[in-house]
Motif scaffolding. Structure first.
Motif, PDB file in Angstrom:
ATOM      1  N   LEU A 148       0.996  -1.058  -0.100  1.00 20.57           N
ATOM      2  CA  LEU A 148      -0.168   0.095  -0.072  1.00 20.57           C
ATOM      3  C   LEU A 148       0.640   1.134   0.121  1.00 20.57           C
ATOM      4  N   PRO A 149       0.442   2.327  -0.739  1.00 14.23           N
ATOM      5  CA  PRO A 149       1.057   3.565  -0.287  1.00 14.23           C
ATOM      6  C   PRO A 149       1.171   4.048   1.038  1.00 14.23           C
ATOM      7  N   PHE A 150       2.451   4.711   1.611  1.00 19.67           N
ATOM      8  CA  PHE A 150       2.462   4.608   3.026  1.00 19.67           C
ATOM      9  C   PHE A 150       1.245   5.360   3.715  1.00 19.67           C
ATOM     10  N   SER A 151       0.976   6.439   3.147  1.00 22.58           N
ATOM     11  CA  SER A 151      -0.177   7.305   3.908  1.00 22.58           C
ATOM     12  C   SER A 151      -1.378   6.503   3.962  1.00 22.58           C
ATOM     13  N   GLU A 152      -1.640   5.759   3.029  1.00 22.79           N
ATOM     14  CA  GLU A 152      -2.897   4.607   3.124  1.00 22.79           C
ATOM     15  C   GLU A 152      -2.849   3.716   4.090  1.00 22.79           C
ATOM     16  N   LEU A 155      -0.917   4.031   6.657  1.00 25.75           N
ATOM     17  CA  LEU A 155      -1.175   4.390   7.948  1.00 25.75           C
ATOM     18  C   LEU A 155      -2.458   4.687   8.280  1.00 25.75           C
ATOM     19  N   TRP A 156      -3.224   5.281   7.362  1.00 22.61           N
ATOM     20  CA  TRP A 156      -4.804   5.365   7.477  1.00 22.61           C
ATOM     21  C   TRP A 156      -5.210   4.492   8.064  1.00 22.61           C
ATOM     22  N   ARG A 157      -5.123   3.052   7.388  1.00 17.64           N
ATOM     23  CA  ARG A 157      -5.764   2.078   7.693  1.00 17.64           C
ATOM     24  C   ARG A 157      -5.775   1.457   9.013  1.00 17.64           C
ATOM     25  N   TRP A 158      -4.618   1.799   9.396  1.00 15.87           N
ATOM     26  CA  TRP A 158      -4.472   1.498  11.051  1.00 15.87           C
ATOM     27  C   TRP A 158      -5.525   2.050  11.919  1.00 15.87           C
ATOM     28  N   SER A 159      -6.100   3.136  11.511  1.00 17.88           N
ATOM     29  CA  SER A 159      -7.343   3.745  12.129  1.00 17.88           C
ATOM     30  C   SER A 159      -8.641   3.041  12.238  1.00 17.88           C
ATOM     31  N   HIS A 160      -8.536   2.001  11.105  1.00 22.02           N
ATOM     32  CA  HIS A 160      -9.556   1.216  10.824  1.00 22.02           C
ATOM     33  C   HIS A 160      -9.567   0.216  12.134  1.00 22.02           C
ATOM     34  N   PHE A 161      -8.323  -0.314  12.280  1.00 18.08           N
ATOM     35  CA  PHE A 161      -8.294  -1.145  13.528  1.00 18.08           C
ATOM     36  C   PHE A 161      -8.671  -0.691  14.781  1.00 18.08           C
ATOM     37  N   ALA A 162      -8.431   0.717  15.197  1.00 24.35           N
ATOM     38  CA  ALA A 162      -8.695   1.155  16.461  1.00 24.35           C
ATOM     39  C   ALA A 162     -10.295   1.548  16.566  1.00 24.35           C
ATOM     40  N   ILE A 163     -10.642   2.068  15.580  1.00 27.38           N
ATOM     41  CA  ILE A 163     -12.022   2.312  15.497  1.00 27.38           C
ATOM     42  C   ILE A 163     -13.290   1.184  15.554  1.00 27.38           C
ATOM     43  N   VAL A 164     -12.718  -0.150  14.603  1.00 24.36           N
ATOM     44  CA  VAL A 164     -13.311  -1.124  14.887  1.00 24.36           C
ATOM     45  C   VAL A 164     -13.176  -1.778  16.141  1.00 24.36           C
ATOM     46  N   LEU A 165     -11.949  -1.855  16.649  1.00 28.48           N
ATOM     47  CA  LEU A 165     -11.715  -2.412  17.987  1.00 28.48           C
ATOM     48  C   LEU A 165     -12.651  -1.702  19.023  1.00 28.48           C
ATOM     49  N   ALA A 166     -12.726  -0.351  19.043  1.00 29.55           N
ATOM     50  CA  ALA A 166     -13.590   0.182  20.118  1.00 29.55           C
ATOM     51  C   ALA A 166     -14.851   0.040  19.927  1.00 29.55           C
ATOM     52  N   ALA A 167     -15.301  -0.133  18.645  1.00 28.46           N
ATOM     53  CA  ALA A 167     -16.900  -0.352  18.485  1.00 28.46           C
ATOM     54  C   ALA A 167     -17.131  -1.617  18.964  1.00 28.46           C
ATOM     55  N   CYS A 168     -16.391  -2.824  18.600  1.00 31.28           N
ATOM     56  CA  CYS A 168     -16.545  -4.108  18.913  1.00 31.28           C
ATOM     57  C   CYS A 168     -16.564  -4.345  20.388  1.00 31.28           C
ATOM     58  N   MET A 169     -15.539  -3.391  21.121  1.00 30.15           N
ATOM     59  CA  MET A 169     -15.523  -3.889  22.379  1.00 30.15           C
ATOM     60  C   MET A 169     -16.588  -3.379  23.217  1.00 30.15           C
ATOM     61  N   LEU A 170     -17.385  -2.522  22.764  1.00 28.07           N
ATOM     62  CA  LEU A 170     -18.707  -1.856  23.186  1.00 28.07           C
ATOM     63  C   LEU A 170     -19.688  -2.951  23.102  1.00 28.07           C
ATOM     64  N   LEU A 171     -19.695  -3.561  21.719  1.00 32.84           N
ATOM     65  CA  LEU A 171     -20.634  -4.860  21.450  1.00 32.84           C
ATOM     66  C   LEU A 171     -20.471  -6.021  22.202  1.00 32.84           C
ATOM     67  N   TRP A 172     -18.997  -6.243  22.763  1.00 36.60           N
ATOM     68  CA  TRP A 172     -18.628  -7.438  23.402  1.00 36.60           C
ATOM     69  C   TRP A 172     -19.144  -6.966  24.889  1.00 36.60           C
TER      70      TRP A 172
END
Length: 163
Positions: free
Chosen positions: A52-56, A58-75
């Motif tokens: 991936l291009p470096f900026s993308e 890095l941006w996709r790491w935010s997907h991890f953080a956002i989904v983890l936070a949302a899923c922990m609330l569901l958990w």
């Protein structure tokens, strides 16, 4: 598609064995081992950096953080298992934000198909060969590792052919 064919091909090399392991483990023991989640995240960390291009990347790491936070609330609300939540978060960086509608459609379809398949096998003669699987006796609980894995695989296969 937001994920290119080249990126999907590299991700698939790592994702195929991990998702097979996750599906099997979740159906047999109703557990998604942390080693599978860490392996998926490590695959993104290495292969994403290469493809991936470096900026993308890095941006996709935010997907991890956002989904983890949302899923922990569901958990926490007992809507989702902990392993399912961690697996979703680890898989999130492999998905382009541009493809969110596709992922929602794929996830919806695989959840329905996975649930129906699991319930049909449960009442079929095939169950006798798989009688030691914990997922048969869990009441309303369902091994979501199976449809979650299929969703990621289908997404990457579509990106491989159409990305």
């Amino acid at each position: 598609m937001g994920t290119t064919a080249t990126t999907a091909a590299w991700f698939l090399i790592a994702v195929i064995p991990i998702t097979i392991f996750v599906s099997f483990s979740d159906m047999k023991r109703m557990k998604i081992p942390n080693v599978a989640v860490y392996s998926l995240l490590a695959a993104y960390a290495v292969l994403g950096l290469i493809t991936l291009p470096f900026s993308e990347y890095l941006w996709r790491w935010s997907h991890f953080a956002i989904v983890l936070a949302a899923c922990m609330l569901l958990w926490a609300g007992r809507v989702l298992g902990g392993g399912d939540a961690k697996f979703l978060a680890a898989a999130a960086p492999m998905v382009s934000l541009q493809d969110i509608r596709l992922i929602i459609l794929l996830l919806s379809a695989t959840l329905l198909a996975g649930w129906a398949t699991h319930r049909l096998v449960k009442i079929s003669p095939l169950r006798k060969k798989l009688d030691d699987w914990a997922s048969w006796e869990t009441g309303k609980r369902f091994p979501m590792g199976f449809p979650l894995s299929v969703t990621l695989l289908l997404y990457l296969l579509l990106a491989l052919f159409y990305g």
